[in-house]
Scaffold this motif. Sequence first.
Motif, PDB file in Angstrom:
ATOM      1  N   TYR A 197     -47.271  -7.274  77.550  1.00 19.82           N
ATOM      2  CA  TYR A 197     -47.721  -6.744  77.717  1.00 19.82           C
ATOM      3  C   TYR A 197     -49.990  -6.994  77.627  1.00 19.82           C
ATOM      4  O   TYR A 197     -49.690  -7.128  76.835  1.00 19.82           O
ATOM      5  N   SER A 230     -37.943  -4.404  72.051  1.00 20.47           N
ATOM      6  CA  SER A 230     -36.807  -4.452  72.260  1.00 20.47           C
ATOM      7  C   SER A 230     -36.073  -5.851  73.261  1.00 20.47           C
ATOM      8  O   SER A 230     -35.181  -6.162  73.893  1.00 20.47           O
ATOM      9  N   GLY A 231     -37.263  -6.759  73.620  1.00 20.52           N
ATOM     10  CA  GLY A 231     -36.873  -7.842  74.497  1.00 20.52           C
ATOM     11  C   GLY A 231     -37.036  -7.082  75.493  1.00 20.52           C
ATOM     12  O   GLY A 231     -36.888  -7.574  77.166  1.00 20.52           O
ATOM     13  N   GLU A 232     -36.877  -5.753  76.323  1.00 21.71           N
ATOM     14  CA  GLU A 232     -37.658  -5.629  77.744  1.00 21.71           C
ATOM     15  C   GLU A 232     -38.395  -6.537  78.655  1.00 21.71           C
ATOM     16  O   GLU A 232     -38.402  -6.638  79.863  1.00 21.71           O
ATOM     17  N   ILE A 233     -39.504  -6.277  78.161  1.00 17.97           N
ATOM     18  CA  ILE A 233     -40.859  -6.779  78.705  1.00 17.97           C
ATOM     19  C   ILE A 233     -41.387  -7.884  77.422  1.00 17.97           C
ATOM     20  O   ILE A 233     -40.552  -8.632  76.525  1.00 17.97           O
ATOM     21  N   ASP A 234     -41.929  -9.461  78.421  1.00 17.30           N
ATOM     22  CA  ASP A 234     -42.128 -10.538  77.511  1.00 17.30           C
ATOM     23  C   ASP A 234     -43.452 -10.156  77.005  1.00 17.30           C
ATOM     24  O   ASP A 234     -43.598 -11.217  75.922  1.00 17.30           O
ATOM     25  N   LYS A 294     -42.019 -10.584  82.907  1.00 17.39           N
ATOM     26  CA  LYS A 294     -41.473  -9.136  82.773  1.00 17.39           C
ATOM     27  C   LYS A 294     -43.347  -8.744  81.977  1.00 17.39           C
ATOM     28  O   LYS A 294     -43.286  -9.049  80.847  1.00 17.39           O
ATOM     29  N   ILE A 331     -43.671  -4.210  84.373  1.00 19.65           N
ATOM     30  CA  ILE A 331     -42.786  -2.551  84.513  1.00 19.65           C
ATOM     31  C   ILE A 331     -43.876  -1.891  83.983  1.00 19.65           C
ATOM     32  O   ILE A 331     -44.999  -1.833  82.875  1.00 19.65           O
ATOM     33  N   GLY A 343     -45.276  -5.006  80.808  1.00 22.43           N
ATOM     34  CA  GLY A 343     -45.626  -4.343  80.774  1.00 22.43           C
ATOM     35  C   GLY A 343     -47.088  -4.053  81.009  1.00 22.43           C
ATOM     36  O   GLY A 343     -47.709  -4.489  80.569  1.00 22.43           O
ATOM     37  N   ASN A 358     -43.461  -0.824  72.121  1.00 20.10           N
ATOM     38  CA  ASN A 358     -41.530  -0.675  71.704  1.00 20.10           C
ATOM     39  C   ASN A 358     -40.737  -1.932  72.519  1.00 20.10           C
ATOM     40  O   ASN A 358     -39.649  -2.165  72.007  1.00 20.10           O
ATOM     41  N   ALA A 359     -40.909  -1.389  74.254  1.00 19.09           N
ATOM     42  CA  ALA A 359     -40.675  -2.864  74.775  1.00 19.09           C
ATOM     43  C   ALA A 359     -40.341  -3.927  74.387  1.00 19.09           C
ATOM     44  O   ALA A 359     -39.431  -5.118  74.509  1.00 19.09           O
TER      45      ALA A 359
END
Length: 279
Positions: free
Chosen positions: A92, A86-90, A42, A72, A44, A82-83
């Motif tokens: 960016y 939090s681990g929302e993305i791998d 994932k 994303i 960002g 910030n993502a």
Amino acid sequence: MIRSKAINRRYFILGTGSAIASTLIASCTQNQNSSQQLSTVKVGITQIVPEDILKYVQKELAPSQNLKVDLIKFSDGILANNALKSGEIDAYLGQHQAFMENIAKRLNLDLVIHPRIFSYIFALYSKRLKIKSADELPQGALVGIANDPINQDRGLRLLRVAGLIKLRDNSGDLFTIKDIIENPKNLKIQGADGGSLPRALDDLDVVSIYATALANARIKLDPILIDPTNLERKYTAGLTTLRSKENDPNIKKLDQLVVHPKVKDFIANTYQGTIAPAF
């Protein structure tokens, strides 16, 4: 009549055998595909250029590595970082090292940039004045630079490169307008939101801005001065991850794909001088 029945029976057997063979082949293919399931990474994005590059990788290159690239979208780099936290993305894609280092301090993150992929061309432009160099700027000219810390610093450094101003020694900190110690042409230097600078070209004599911002605003101008530091490490964008994830197998795969020779050709052909490959 007996012969006709025999022929029909033979065709039935052949047809049945073909159907069974087709079923077996389909079953084997399905099993083979299921054993090669795609890995997902994932990533960002906040800007159109990283999105374009990753969509190219997603379509043309990632399938050969059994990699699925999920994009994303975020409205700004702070949310994207910030993502990461939090681990929302791998990963960016969209920031250069100077921005990354600044945001890492603010968010208390241990970040690292992997391969350097591209650089946004940064330069001085003028629409109101028919000039070809910064030396031709008149006394009291109106100059626009971005007011965010990173790009204000970069704009001031470019004005210094042009020989228009001198800056105090700030021991490695980011320059602000207050750090100007000599301004022989008495330039009126104004900070503005970076997104508004293309629209301000009608009211300002010169602006420091990214070529992509002009392209997005459908404005075509030749630069007065291109920033000679465009391809320095701190201004080249790459994949950012948490340091703890830099050796993740999927990140390693993506690292290789984003610097594939085909990506370099894609950048050169698509952006025609507003973006420079950094590999």
